[in-house]
Design an enzyme around this catalytic site. Structure first.
Site, PDB file in Angstrom:
ATOM      1  N   PHE A  35       0.826  -1.219   0.000  1.00 41.85           N
ATOM      2  CA  PHE A  35       0.000   0.000   0.000  1.00 41.85           C
ATOM      3  C   PHE A  35       0.858   1.267   0.000  1.00 41.85           C
ATOM      4  O   PHE A  35       0.436   2.312  -0.452  1.00 41.85           O
ATOM      5  CB  PHE A  35      -0.916   0.038   1.232  1.00 41.85           C
ATOM      6  CG  PHE A  35      -1.936  -1.066   1.274  1.00 41.85           C
ATOM      7  CD1 PHE A  35      -2.243  -1.808   0.137  1.00 41.85           C
ATOM      8  CD2 PHE A  35      -2.608  -1.356   2.450  1.00 41.85           C
ATOM      9  CE1 PHE A  35      -3.189  -2.824   0.175  1.00 41.85           C
ATOM     10  CE2 PHE A  35      -3.568  -2.374   2.495  1.00 41.85           C
ATOM     11  CZ  PHE A  35      -3.846  -3.104   1.365  1.00 41.85           C
ATOM     12  N   HIS A 118      -1.712  -4.730  13.293  1.00 41.72           N
ATOM     13  CA  HIS A 118      -2.542  -3.672  12.703  1.00 41.72           C
ATOM     14  C   HIS A 118      -3.950  -4.162  12.365  1.00 41.72           C
ATOM     15  O   HIS A 118      -4.605  -3.647  11.465  1.00 41.72           O
ATOM     16  CB  HIS A 118      -1.857  -3.080  11.467  1.00 41.72           C
ATOM     17  CG  HIS A 118      -0.589  -2.334  11.809  1.00 41.72           C
ATOM     18  ND1 HIS A 118       0.447  -2.178  10.916  1.00 41.72           N
ATOM     19  CD2 HIS A 118      -0.197  -1.712  12.945  1.00 41.72           C
ATOM     20  CE1 HIS A 118       1.422  -1.482  11.507  1.00 41.72           C
ATOM     21  NE2 HIS A 118       1.062  -1.203  12.734  1.00 41.72           N
TER      22      HIS A 118
END
Ligand code: ZN
Length: 261
Positions: A35, A118
């Site tokens: 990302f 996360h």
């Protein structure tokens, strides 16, 4: 390189407790783009606008345009590197993995002890009512045509909050303005405790506080083995295996098996 891989296998063999710490680079060979890369998700969707809890609460439909794209790239299989780590764990050479990834590929490969630092994109929680939905259930839901926002049945909100609304689903990933979940912090601390070797793979170790994990192992007198295509300058690993995750991790597993026999 063969010598280095053999040395890494020897370190694993002689370590009291080895853990792995992984990031986006372990999943790129499965087809999930990083990302943070130049063409990655965050180059097209500003995280401040699309990946904060505040943004989601203000306009979940807008954020779902980004999430729908994220969902699509997550539909992939673990690679032989993921499998090598799972085998090392099953064979008693690896105590567990702390991952920054939200893709669930370590678990899909068979790793049992995985701390998702996360969060995870495999489950979704309705913000108003707190109900949790697995990814498969969300896949089958009707979507709003323009944003692809899933439209589950009536939310469990009481009539006082206005009944008759659908649930508002947020993936259980940690957005940029959210704290690391307490159970992830506790799980990571438990795994890191007493570890004297950490295998860092596919991460430049720049995202705090996850980036502290290798340093914690070092403060305990442990060592760091790095598997990365690009060097993680700040890591200062004692042993570096420069190459692809699939090649290095599977090579490491083979070398470890050869030593063991
Ligand atoms: Zn709900």
């Amino acid at each position: 390189m063969k010598e280095r891989i053999k040395q890494a296998a020897e370190w694993i063999m002689s370590a009291r407790k080895t853990i792995a710490f992984t990031g986006a680079g372990v999943s790129t060979e499965s087809g999930i783009p990083d990302f943070r890369s130049a063409s990655g998700l965050w180059s097209r969707y500003d995280p401040a606008e699309y990946a904060t809890l505040g943004a989601f609460q203000a306009n979940p439909e807008k954020v779902w345009r980004m999430l729908a794209e994220m969902e699509q790239v997550m539909d992939v299989q673990p690679n032989i590197g993921h499998q090598a780590l799972a085998r090392l764990e099953r064979q008693g050479a690896l105590s567990g993995i702390v991952t920054q990834n939200i893709d669930g590929l370590h678990q899909a490969a068979g790793s049992a002890t995985v701390v998702e630092f996360h969060g995870s994109s495999r489950t979704f929680t309705c913000l108003p009512c707190g109900r949790c939905f697995p990814r498969d259930a969300v896949r089958g839901m009707t979507r709003k045509s323009d944003s692809q926002m899933p439209m589950p049945g009536d939310c469990g909100r009481g009539p006082r909050d206005g009944g008759g609304f659908p649930c508002v689903l947020k993936p259980d990933v940690v957005f940029f303005d959210e704290a690391i979940p307490p159970d992830a912090l506790a799980g990571a601390a438990k795994l890191v405790r007493d570890a004297d070797l950490v295998l860092v793979a596919g991460t430049s170790c720049e995202v705090f506080p996850a980036s502290e994990i290798p340093w914690q192992v070092r403060r305990q007198g442990g060592r760091v083995i790095e598997i990365n295509l690009e060097p993680a300058e700040s890591l200062k690993a004692e042993l570096v295996l420069r190459g692809s995750f699939t090649e290095m991790a599977s090579g490491l597993h083979q070398a470890w098996e050869a030593l063991k026999s």
